[in-house]
Scaffold this motif. Sequence first.
Motif, mmCIF file in Angstrom:
data_model
loop_
_atom_site.group_PDB
_atom_site.id
_atom_site.type_symbol
_atom_site.label_atom_id
_atom_site.label_comp_id
_atom_site.label_asym_id
_atom_site.label_seq_id
_atom_site.Cartn_x
_atom_site.Cartn_y
_atom_site.Cartn_z
ATOM 1 N N HIS A 325 0.838 -1.203 0.000
ATOM 2 C CA HIS A 325 0.000 0.000 0.000
ATOM 3 C C HIS A 325 0.865 1.242 0.000
ATOM 4 C CE1 HIS A 325 -2.213 3.294 2.014
ATOM 5 N NE2 HIS A 325 -3.235 2.828 1.301
ATOM 6 N N PRO A 330 -3.956 8.938 -7.242
ATOM 7 C CA PRO A 330 -4.689 7.694 -7.525
ATOM 8 C C PRO A 330 -4.588 7.300 -8.993
ATOM 9 C CG PRO A 330 -6.225 9.517 -7.281
ATOM 10 C CD PRO A 330 -4.870 10.054 -6.901
ATOM 11 N N VAL A 375 -6.373 -4.714 -7.255
ATOM 12 C CA VAL A 375 -5.881 -3.362 -7.007
ATOM 13 C C VAL A 375 -7.059 -2.438 -6.759
ATOM 14 C CG1 VAL A 375 -5.791 -2.897 -9.507
ATOM 15 C CG2 VAL A 375 -4.518 -1.436 -7.918
ATOM 16 N N SER A 377 -7.674 1.871 -5.779
ATOM 17 C CA SER A 377 -6.949 3.134 -5.725
ATOM 18 C C SER A 377 -7.925 4.298 -5.610
ATOM 19 C CB SER A 377 -6.080 3.296 -6.989
ATOM 20 O OG SER A 377 -5.289 4.461 -6.911
ATOM 21 N N THR A 383 -3.337 3.634 -2.772
ATOM 22 C CA THR A 383 -3.357 2.523 -3.727
ATOM 23 C C THR A 383 -2.883 1.245 -3.034
ATOM 24 O OG1 THR A 383 -2.936 3.986 -5.603
ATOM 25 C CG2 THR A 383 -2.416 1.650 -5.903
#
Length: 404
Positions: A325, A330, A375, A377, A383
């Motif tokens: 992380h 983003p 994923v 974000s 993210t």
Amino acid sequence: MSTAVTSDIATIGRINAVPAILQVICETTGLRFAAVARVTETRWTACAVLDTLEFGLKVGGELDLTTTLCHEIRSSHQTIVIDKASEDELYCNHHTPRIYKFESYISVPVFRADGSFFGTICALDPLPAALKGSAIQPMMESFARLLSIQIESEENTQKTEEALQKERATAEVREQFIAVLGHDLRNPLFAITAGAELLTQRLEEEKSRAIAQHILTCGRRATQLVRDVLDFARGRLGNGIVVAIKPCPDLADALQHVTSELQRVHPHRQIIQHIGDLDGIDCDRERVSQLLSNLLANALTHGDATQPVDISAQVRDRVFVLGVHNFGKPIAAPVLGQLFQPFSRPISDTPQTGLGLGLYIANQIALAHGGRMEVISSQEAGTLFSFRLPLDRVEAQAKLPANP
């Protein structure tokens, strides 16, 4: 026979509706010979034939165009219908009925989608038949229009398939070249890095030692690029990256080692680890370490340099979850769906090193283990890349029925 005509015969042969069309024509008219013909300036060539008359003409059979009525149809673009040739005002003395010994005959022109003349759909029989003024002519003309559409569709399909095959062949050659190049680069790069590492240990002059260290750093970087290229080639040319899954009691140590290595490369960045109890996990230790290395390098490169990067590794509900992380800009929604494609990377205004293969390889490693990459974000939460590996996957696969 020309290549173009041969190709047209093959095209007609691939259209499944053609045999049914000829069958309907014969059953409706009572005529015992029907064909789809390719008609050029000089030759009449059978592309499809239904012959219960034993007329003797097969697919690929050719006639001199001047001996047929299709010569006139090619010029006039008009349908010809004959009930009884021996009594027909126009064709009683014509050479074609005498040559081929027929009384009843119908032939309609077939055009390509661009309006050019392709050939004819025709039928004949030695016995007379009532064809004029019936529904036969409009039916066959409808079949001709249908055939025109089918020809265009089939030719477009063939062009697409040929283009796809050429592209695949080109891609395969390109990727084989990449694989061979990467393989041949490994040995000289190993010699360079080994020599540079030895020099850094033995050189006493600070300036010389700094140059050797720079060579060593560049050599290691080039080695990593070659490794990525070879993994990419394996993933694209083979069945994906190969993994050796086995019990891995020292997985936690391996992940900590990866973190320590990248911490030395980025001494000014804060990397926080949350590694839980990882006993009982079966995996490929080196590949999972490589996956973490790629994710962590990506976070350090694209994340906010003033914010820490968090690494977590733990087992939750029989699922091994490895997450990296970071905070920062983003990833846009349209980009998220392309992140795990080769040579892709987040858009940036600054020059970026690497080939954009890190996330692709991480995803291939995840898939090879039977896991998956995820994923998320956002501006607020940052993210998070996660590798999720169900630990019960082997048991689940064992319960699947065997192939018959």
